[in-house]
Design a protein around this motif. Structure first.
Motif, mmCIF file in Angstrom:
data_model
loop_
_atom_site.group_PDB
_atom_site.id
_atom_site.type_symbol
_atom_site.label_atom_id
_atom_site.label_comp_id
_atom_site.label_asym_id
_atom_site.label_seq_id
_atom_site.Cartn_x
_atom_site.Cartn_y
_atom_site.Cartn_z
ATOM 1 N N ASP A 176 -15.127 11.885 -1.340
ATOM 2 C CA ASP A 176 -14.305 12.323 -2.489
ATOM 3 C C ASP A 176 -13.583 13.653 -1.938
ATOM 4 N N GLN A 177 -14.039 14.519 -1.073
ATOM 5 C CA GLN A 177 -13.067 15.483 -0.680
ATOM 6 C C GLN A 177 -11.995 15.034 0.222
ATOM 7 N N PHE A 178 -12.349 14.129 1.027
ATOM 8 C CA PHE A 178 -11.338 13.548 2.352
ATOM 9 C C PHE A 178 -10.367 12.567 1.762
ATOM 10 N N ARG A 179 -10.543 11.908 0.675
ATOM 11 C CA ARG A 179 -9.599 10.870 0.116
ATOM 12 C C ARG A 179 -8.250 11.506 -0.273
ATOM 13 N N PRO A 180 -8.121 12.516 -0.954
ATOM 14 C CA PRO A 180 -6.750 12.932 -1.294
ATOM 15 C C PRO A 180 -6.211 13.561 -0.126
ATOM 16 N N LEU A 181 -6.874 14.025 0.972
ATOM 17 C CA LEU A 181 -6.500 14.555 2.359
ATOM 18 C C LEU A 181 -5.825 13.536 2.984
ATOM 19 N N ARG A 182 -6.556 12.456 3.108
ATOM 20 C CA ARG A 182 -5.774 11.060 3.856
ATOM 21 C C ARG A 182 -4.882 10.491 3.157
ATOM 22 N N LEU A 183 -4.871 10.590 1.921
ATOM 23 C CA LEU A 183 -3.780 9.790 1.327
ATOM 24 C C LEU A 183 -2.460 10.815 1.274
ATOM 25 N N MET A 184 -2.469 12.061 1.414
ATOM 26 C CA MET A 184 -1.256 12.869 1.617
ATOM 27 C C MET A 184 -0.853 12.808 3.014
ATOM 28 N N ASN A 185 -1.563 11.955 4.003
ATOM 29 C CA ASN A 185 -1.139 11.915 5.274
ATOM 30 C C ASN A 185 -0.993 10.152 5.571
ATOM 31 N N GLY A 186 -0.707 9.637 4.371
ATOM 32 C CA GLY A 186 -0.359 8.128 4.637
ATOM 33 C C GLY A 186 -1.607 7.309 4.829
ATOM 34 N N VAL A 187 -2.884 7.552 4.729
ATOM 35 C CA VAL A 187 -3.968 6.639 5.153
ATOM 36 C C VAL A 187 -4.420 6.121 3.973
ATOM 37 N N TYR A 188 -4.799 4.955 3.782
ATOM 38 C CA TYR A 188 -5.097 4.268 2.581
ATOM 39 C C TYR A 188 -6.373 3.589 3.258
ATOM 40 N N LEU A 189 -7.120 2.987 2.418
ATOM 41 C CA LEU A 189 -8.133 2.033 2.884
ATOM 42 C C LEU A 189 -7.972 0.473 2.076
ATOM 43 N N GLN A 190 -7.761 -0.297 2.722
ATOM 44 C CA GLN A 190 -7.241 -1.860 2.037
ATOM 45 C C GLN A 190 -8.594 -2.525 2.162
ATOM 46 N N LEU A 191 -8.275 -3.898 2.203
ATOM 47 C CA LEU A 191 -9.469 -4.986 2.291
ATOM 48 C C LEU A 191 -10.145 -4.641 3.615
ATOM 49 N N HIS A 192 -9.498 -5.055 4.620
ATOM 50 C CA HIS A 192 -9.990 -5.349 6.077
ATOM 51 C C HIS A 192 -10.169 -4.238 6.823
ATOM 52 N N ALA A 193 -9.462 -2.872 6.450
ATOM 53 C CA ALA A 193 -9.475 -1.804 7.127
ATOM 54 C C ALA A 193 -8.510 -0.743 6.648
ATOM 55 N N TYR A 194 -8.415 0.439 7.322
ATOM 56 C CA TYR A 194 -7.411 1.312 6.807
ATOM 57 C C TYR A 194 -5.862 0.965 6.967
ATOM 58 N N MET A 195 -5.175 1.445 6.372
ATOM 59 C CA MET A 195 -3.822 1.365 6.428
ATOM 60 C C MET A 195 -2.892 2.388 6.460
ATOM 61 N N LEU A 196 -2.099 2.838 7.404
ATOM 62 C CA LEU A 196 -1.335 4.023 7.688
ATOM 63 C C LEU A 196 0.189 3.511 7.169
ATOM 64 N N ARG A 197 0.907 4.315 6.489
ATOM 65 C CA ARG A 197 2.260 4.165 5.824
ATOM 66 C C ARG A 197 2.941 5.332 6.589
ATOM 67 N N VAL A 198 3.971 4.838 7.505
ATOM 68 C CA VAL A 198 4.599 5.914 8.256
ATOM 69 C C VAL A 198 6.115 6.060 7.508
ATOM 70 N N ALA A 199 6.491 7.207 7.235
ATOM 71 C CA ALA A 199 7.782 7.333 6.545
ATOM 72 C C ALA A 199 8.808 7.113 7.631
ATOM 73 N N VAL A 200 9.907 6.264 7.094
ATOM 74 C CA VAL A 200 11.069 6.256 7.756
ATOM 75 C C VAL A 200 12.249 6.801 6.768
ATOM 76 N N PRO A 201 12.675 8.099 6.926
ATOM 77 C CA PRO A 201 13.281 8.900 6.029
ATOM 78 C C PRO A 201 14.886 7.789 5.865
ATOM 79 N N TYR A 202 15.021 7.721 4.678
ATOM 80 C CA TYR A 202 16.080 6.864 4.152
ATOM 81 C C TYR A 202 16.302 5.906 5.075
#
Lengths: 556, 99
Positions: free
Chosen positions: A34-60
């Motif tokens: 519960d403490q970690f979830r908002p921190l990981r989300l702020m850094n693009g890390v989601y939990l999906q069905l099979h694994a974590y997912m990392l979303r990397v920003a490509v500015p514009y």
């Protein structure tokens, strides 16, 4: 393109160190999920069905070859050899281990990239026209303003905990290729009668379960007022946006419920306090950022016309690719190339590690080191000399990225859907693949003409189905997948939300249903020059309903 | 009938609580809860594992046993148990033990 200064480097480096520590503490059990979830989300890390997912920003959506090569490297070293380019001009990795994420972020930081603010209720990656800086119809490059917005919105203390996520898009041309009217704020860069740069400002667009088209609240905002005016909009939203109901928390609902006129009045009132404050952009600063986006030195290459004439005679497939995937550049000797990530039967938006590296090589050799990610999930080489187009094409054939289908029915936008996503209700990818295979013939696709088909696997509409000329929404009904069809949507300067056409179709039926829609269009269009969307707007849904459901309606 | 599933904290791998009391990477040996008491027992196991930071996103899911194999009712859970349906070279289905 923009280069990090010392501050940027330190900031991203510090964030990597901070998140590395947070991951270490999480893995050591010192902090809870519960403490970690908002921190990981702020850094693009989601939990999906099979694994974590990392979303990397490509500015514009702008990358250089070094960055794209690094994205390929990350796919190979930490993931499963591929990445997925998204409708937000970002890239997602579907299989990273949490324990590897700090190393991935360090690798990204080494090429001036990160995953900050790719999730959470903050201002997300600012998107822009993928032909920015190259388009023949552009007033000015929108990316300097996107970069200014990026700098302003990065860890903005006042706007890091908004009622909901917030997306800004910028275009610099009348022809809107950035879908600005489906964003929380859409900015149309233009010139006034005096020749000064500024923006038409749209607010409150969005898709999801309540699709709404943005309202124009200002016809011309001088460029120096960009940040003060956006701050005013965000303040009104931050104060009055709903926090009690996630589904009503986006600014589109606030604008809709408040009324455009009253909302605009509140923004103007707030702006009166902010205008001419320290938020006013100094001319020198705008021009300094602009300098980073200075166009490459495009030397005259007039031999292109003859080279292309000969190459066309030599290769029909090159000629077709040229007609479909190559766009006019503001310099007559150059062109912008769309690299389709929609090979027939392939996964929309996916690229392998080696394809990423090969495209990076091409960009370095032929395209002034620039690559763009389009919101339509393709890659773009924005500046290629026409004389080099055949060489680029031949290289793309080698890596199986030369499908000549840009803007055609198989150039499908699709979200990851239920094959990966924890929010999805139905699969998207397989629907896209089946439709792509059904319409595999490029000759047939060209006969059908421009047709934007977009698929979402749930009502959150990451696949932009609401603004597809043909939209497909996957839902779950009685434990099975069901696909609803919408027609007549569009995400350009004449944005419209598609009409739901009738009851949904099962996974085995949806390809046939799309075939029926297309056949109906072909039968009723005035001639080949009348595109699907124009024909639909002329005749409305009735003929399509009749074709899809007529028999059963009569039988009932 | 229900089974207990989660994702492993360290790498996000989908796992199922198994009859040998381990969190297995395959669904085949998941412990079946046939009644409310058994469900409550599984829930307690899940909560303890969550609290111990072994797993996250812990859920009981509905399954049937078809010809001796555990088959989740929802497609979502079937995809978790095998991998993306568009690529059989990824996920559990790509591993030798699933063959």
């Amino acid at each position: 393109m923009y280069r990090y200064d010392e501050f940027d480097h330190d900031f991203v480096k510090a964030r990597v160190a901070e998140f590395t520590d947070q991951v270490d503490r999480r893995l050591a059990g010192e902090i809870t999920e519960d403490q970690f979830r908002p921190l990981r989300l702020m850094n693009g890390v989601y939990l999906q069905l099979h694994a974590y997912m990392l979303r990397v920003a490509v500015p514009y959506g702008t990358l250089n070859s070094k960055q794209l090569r690094m994205l390929g490297h990350i796919a190979r070293k930490y993931d499963k050899g591929y990445g997925h380019f998204t409708t937000r001009q970002n890239i997602q990795y579907n299989w990273p281990a949490l324990s590897d994420v700090p190393a991935i972020l360090a690798d990204l930081a080494s090429v001036e990239m990160h995953a900050i603010q790719t999730s959470g209720n903050c201002i997300r990656n600012v998107t822009a026209d993928h032909f920015a800086g190259a388009a023949a119809d552009e007033v000015a490059d929108p990316r300097p303003y996107a970069e200014i917005l990026r700098q302003w919105s990065s860890v903005h203390p006042e706007f890091s905990y908004l009622p909901r996520k917030f997306k800004i898009a910028v275009t610099g041309a009348e022809r809107d290729r950035a879908a600005i009217q489906t964003h929380d704020i859409g900015l149309h860069l233009k010139k006034n009668e005096a020749g000064e740069l500024g923006f038409a400002v749209y607010v409150g667009g969005g898709q999801g379960r309540t699709p709404l088209i943005a309202k124009k609240i200002r016809d011309f905002l001088p460029e120096e007022d960009l940040l003060s005016y956006c701050t005013a909009i965000l303040r009104v939203y931050n104060l009055h946006g709903r926090r009690d109901n996630k589904y009503k928390a986006r600014i589109k609902i606030l604008v809709h419920e408040t009324g455009t006129e009253e909302f605009a009045r509140q923004v103007e009132t707030e702006w009166a306090e902010l205008k001419d404050s320290q938020l006013t952009l100094p001319e020198a600063d705008i021009r300094a950022i602009e300098a980073y986006f200075a166009p490459p030195a495009l030397t005259a290459r007039p031999e292109g016309d003859e080279a292309i004439r000969l190459a066309r005679l030599d290769s029909k497939s090159f000629s077709e690719w040229l007609d479909q995937n190559v766009t006019t550049h503001r310099h007559p000797d150059y062109a912008a190339v769309t690299i389709s990530l929609k090979g027939i039967g392939e996964v929309p938006g996916d690229a392998s590690d080696s394809q990423m590296e090969a495209v990076a090589d091409l960009a370095e050799k032929y395209a002034f080191d620039e690559i763009r990610v389009s919101h339509e999930q393709n890659l773009i080489l924005p500046h290629v000399a026409r004389a080099d187009l055949k060489a680029v094409y031949d290289a793309l054939v080698e890596i199986e990225l030369a499908t000549a289908n840009s803007g055609l029915i198989s150039d499908i936008i699709a979200c990851p859907g239920l094959d990966y996503c924890a929010l999805a209700n139905a699969r998207s990818i397989i629907v896209a693949q089946n439709i792509s295979k059904r319409f595999a013939s490029l000759e047939r696709q060209r006969d059908i003409g421009e047709l934007k088909l977009k698929i979402s696997g749930c009502i959150n509409a990451c696949g932009h189905h609401h603004v597809g000329h043909i939209g497909i929404l996957g839902v779950e009904k009685k434990g099975a997948e069901l696909y609803q069809v919408t027609l007549g949507g569009s995400g350009d300067e004449n944005t419209s939300v598609g009409d739901i056409i009738g009851r949904g179709f099962g996974p085995e039926e949806i390809t046939d249903a799309i075939e029926t829609v297309v056949q109906t269009y072909l039968a009723l269009r005035v001639d080949r020059s009348e595109k699907f969307l124009d024909a639909y707007r002329r005749v409305g849904p009735a003929p399509f309903k009749e074709a899809l459901y007529g028999g059963e309606a009569k039988a009932a | 009938m229900k089974i207990l599933t989660a994702n492993r904290l360290t790498d996000g791998e989908a796992v199922w609580y198994s009859t040998d009391h381990s969190w297995a990477e395959i669904i085949d040996r998941a412990e079946l809860a046939q009644d409310k008491a058994a469900e409550a027992a599984l829930e307690a196991v899940g909560k303890a594992a969550y609290d111990d930071n072994l797993v996250v996103d812990v859920n009981l899911v509905d399954v049937e046993v078809i010809e001796g194999a555990i088959v989740p009712n929802r497609l979502r859970e079937r995809i978790r148990a095998s991998g993306p349906t568009n690529r059989n070279d990824l996920g559990k289905q790509a591993r030798p033990q699933a063959a």
